[in-house]
Design a protein around this motif. Structure first.
Motif, PDB file in Angstrom:
ATOM      1  N   GLY A   1     -69.004  63.794  79.065  1.00  0.00           N
ATOM      2  CA  GLY A   1     -69.831  63.689  80.255  1.00  0.00           C
ATOM      3  C   GLY A   1     -69.387  64.572  81.406  1.00  0.00           C
ATOM      4  O   GLY A   1     -70.159  64.806  82.342  1.00  0.00           O
ATOM      5  N   ARG A   2     -68.148  65.065  81.365  1.00  0.00           N
ATOM      6  CA  ARG A   2     -67.651  65.935  82.444  1.00  0.00           C
ATOM      7  C   ARG A   2     -67.320  67.342  81.960  1.00  0.00           C
ATOM      8  O   ARG A   2     -67.451  68.304  82.709  1.00  0.00           O
ATOM      9  N   PHE A   3     -66.851  67.450  80.738  1.00  0.00           N
ATOM     10  CA  PHE A   3     -66.448  68.738  80.174  1.00  0.00           C
ATOM     11  C   PHE A   3     -67.459  69.190  79.130  1.00  0.00           C
ATOM     12  O   PHE A   3     -68.051  68.363  78.428  1.00  0.00           O
ATOM     13  N   THR A   4     -67.618  70.505  79.024  1.00  0.00           N
ATOM     14  CA  THR A   4     -68.481  71.071  78.000  1.00  0.00           C
ATOM     15  C   THR A   4     -67.751  72.196  77.289  1.00  0.00           C
ATOM     16  O   THR A   4     -67.296  73.145  77.931  1.00  0.00           O
ATOM     17  N   ILE A   5     -67.637  72.075  75.983  1.00  0.00           N
ATOM     18  CA  ILE A   5     -67.013  73.117  75.176  1.00  0.00           C
ATOM     19  C   ILE A   5     -68.120  73.982  74.591  1.00  0.00           C
ATOM     20  O   ILE A   5     -69.188  73.484  74.202  1.00  0.00           O
ATOM     21  N   SER A   6     -67.872  75.285  74.552  1.00  0.00           N
ATOM     22  CA  SER A   6     -68.859  76.207  73.989  1.00  0.00           C
ATOM     23  C   SER A   6     -68.120  77.405  73.426  1.00  0.00           C
ATOM     24  O   SER A   6     -66.916  77.556  73.623  1.00  0.00           O
ATOM     25  N   ARG A   7     -68.854  78.235  72.701  1.00  0.00           N
ATOM     26  CA  ARG A   7     -68.234  79.456  72.173  1.00  0.00           C
ATOM     27  C   ARG A   7     -69.252  80.564  72.120  1.00  0.00           C
ATOM     28  O   ARG A   7     -70.447  80.341  72.030  1.00  0.00           O
ATOM     29  N   ASP A   8     -68.718  81.785  72.181  1.00  0.00           N
ATOM     30  CA  ASP A   8     -69.520  82.995  72.035  1.00  0.00           C
ATOM     31  C   ASP A   8     -68.920  83.740  70.855  1.00  0.00           C
ATOM     32  O   ASP A   8     -67.892  84.407  70.990  1.00  0.00           O
TER      33      ASP A   8
ATOM     34  N   ALA B   1     -61.296  68.455  73.367  1.00  0.00           N
ATOM     35  CA  ALA B   1     -62.603  68.768  72.793  1.00  0.00           C
ATOM     36  C   ALA B   1     -62.432  69.763  71.661  1.00  0.00           C
ATOM     37  O   ALA B   1     -61.439  70.500  71.621  1.00  0.00           O
ATOM     38  N   SER B   2     -63.404  69.790  70.747  1.00  0.00           N
ATOM     39  CA  SER B   2     -63.373  70.760  69.669  1.00  0.00           C
ATOM     40  C   SER B   2     -64.787  71.219  69.343  1.00  0.00           C
ATOM     41  O   SER B   2     -65.771  70.536  69.669  1.00  0.00           O
ATOM     42  N   ILE B   3     -64.875  72.380  68.693  1.00  0.00           N
ATOM     43  CA  ILE B   3     -66.159  72.968  68.362  1.00  0.00           C
ATOM     44  C   ILE B   3     -66.059  73.676  67.021  1.00  0.00           C
ATOM     45  O   ILE B   3     -65.062  74.342  66.731  1.00  0.00           O
ATOM     46  N   ARG B   4     -67.048  73.490  66.202  1.00  0.00           N
ATOM     47  CA  ARG B   4     -67.102  74.206  64.930  1.00  0.00           C
ATOM     48  C   ARG B   4     -67.532  75.642  65.203  1.00  0.00           C
ATOM     49  O   ARG B   4     -68.514  75.879  65.904  1.00  0.00           O
ATOM     50  N   TRP B   5     -66.735  76.579  64.693  1.00  0.00           N
ATOM     51  CA  TRP B   5     -66.990  77.980  64.980  1.00  0.00           C
ATOM     52  C   TRP B   5     -68.346  78.426  64.426  1.00  0.00           C
ATOM     53  O   TRP B   5     -69.038  79.230  65.037  1.00  0.00           O
ATOM     54  N   SER B   6     -68.714  77.905  63.289  1.00  0.00           N
ATOM     55  CA  SER B   6     -70.020  78.198  62.715  1.00  0.00           C
ATOM     56  C   SER B   6     -70.885  76.960  62.845  1.00  0.00           C
ATOM     57  O   SER B   6     -70.540  75.909  62.347  1.00  0.00           O
ATOM     58  N   GLY B   7     -71.945  77.049  63.591  1.00  0.00           N
ATOM     59  CA  GLY B   7     -72.824  75.904  63.765  1.00  0.00           C
ATOM     60  C   GLY B   7     -72.752  75.307  65.150  1.00  0.00           C
ATOM     61  O   GLY B   7     -73.750  74.832  65.686  1.00  0.00           O
ATOM     62  N   GLY B   8     -71.543  75.295  65.738  1.00  0.00           N
ATOM     63  CA  GLY B   8     -71.421  74.870  67.119  1.00  0.00           C
ATOM     64  C   GLY B   8     -71.362  73.381  67.379  1.00  0.00           C
ATOM     65  O   GLY B   8     -71.456  72.956  68.530  1.00  0.00           O
ATOM     66  N   SER B   9     -71.195  72.568  66.338  1.00  0.00           N
ATOM     67  CA  SER B   9     -71.051  71.130  66.586  1.00  0.00           C
ATOM     68  C   SER B   9     -69.848  70.889  67.479  1.00  0.00           C
ATOM     69  O   SER B   9     -68.843  71.588  67.396  1.00  0.00           O
ATOM     70  N   THR B  10     -69.962  69.888  68.342  1.00  0.00           N
ATOM     71  CA  THR B  10     -68.893  69.598  69.293  1.00  0.00           C
ATOM     72  C   THR B  10     -68.435  68.153  69.211  1.00  0.00           C
ATOM     73  O   THR B  10     -69.177  67.270  68.733  1.00  0.00           O
ATOM     74  N   HIS B  11     -67.233  67.944  69.675  1.00  0.00           N
ATOM     75  CA  HIS B  11     -66.667  66.591  69.709  1.00  0.00           C
ATOM     76  C   HIS B  11     -65.756  66.500  70.931  1.00  0.00           C
ATOM     77  O   HIS B  11     -65.032  67.462  71.230  1.00  0.00           O
ATOM     78  N   TYR B  12     -65.801  65.365  71.636  1.00  0.00           N
ATOM     79  CA  TYR B  12     -65.048  65.207  72.869  1.00  0.00           C
ATOM     80  C   TYR B  12     -64.204  63.940  72.852  1.00  0.00           C
ATOM     81  O   TYR B  12     -64.561  62.933  72.221  1.00  0.00           O
ATOM     82  N   SER B  13     -63.112  63.992  73.603  1.00  0.00           N
ATOM     83  CA  SER B  13     -62.362  62.779  73.862  1.00  0.00           C
ATOM     84  C   SER B  13     -63.168  61.932  74.853  1.00  0.00           C
ATOM     85  O   SER B  13     -64.075  62.431  75.534  1.00  0.00           O
ATOM     86  N   ASP B  14     -62.830  60.670  74.947  1.00  0.00           N
ATOM     87  CA  ASP B  14     -63.535  59.790  75.887  1.00  0.00           C
ATOM     88  C   ASP B  14     -63.361  60.274  77.320  1.00  0.00           C
ATOM     89  O   ASP B  14     -64.290  60.185  78.135  1.00  0.00           O
TER      90      ASP B  14
END
Length: 126
Positions: free
Chosen positions: A66-73, A49-62
């Motif tokens: 649905g099972r994993f959630t990426i986030s940032r603070d 998974a990946s996340i844009r540091w500014s804006g927070g857009s996310t992308h996941y592998s197949d």
């Protein structure tokens, strides 16, 4: 330079949950994207998974969708990976990575990330 330190790995039964953390330090303002990768025994390292540091857009592998959630603070310079409904095939060393130079999205290619943590072991028992 950016330093990354993962934590939160461990042993969990199938169906359980874990939350991984990745603390970033150093030139964190230069981070464009952060991601999680994993390497299972005998396999190549793969994108999770990946996340844009500014804006927070996310992308996941197949496999993660649905099972994993990426986030940032951003205030804590920390990225997280909440993993639910874990399966034995999720067993791997999980790495966090930071991209400070490649301005594309999503960033799933390992070579586009220029800083890496040491990894944290996740073991899911059946």
């Amino acid at each position: 330079q950016v330093q990354l330190v993962e934590s939160g790995g461990g042993l969990v039964q199938a169906g359980g949950s874990l939350r991984l953390s990745c603390a970033a330090s150093g030139r964190t303002l230069s981070i464009y994207v952060m991601g999680w990768f994993r390497r299972a025994p005998g396999k190549e390292r793969e994108f999770v998974a990946s996340i844009r540091w500014s804006g927070g857009s996310t992308h996941y592998s197949d496999s993660a969708k649905g099972r994993f959630t990426i986030s940032r603070d951003n205030a804590k310079n920390t990225m997280y990976l909440q993993m639910n409904s874990l399966k034995p095939e999720d067993t791997a060393v999980y790495y966090c990575a930071a991209d400070t130079s490649v301005l594309v999205w999503p960033v799933v290619v390992e070579s586009f990330y220029n800083y890496w943590g040491q990894g944290t072991q996740v073991t899911v028992s059946s």
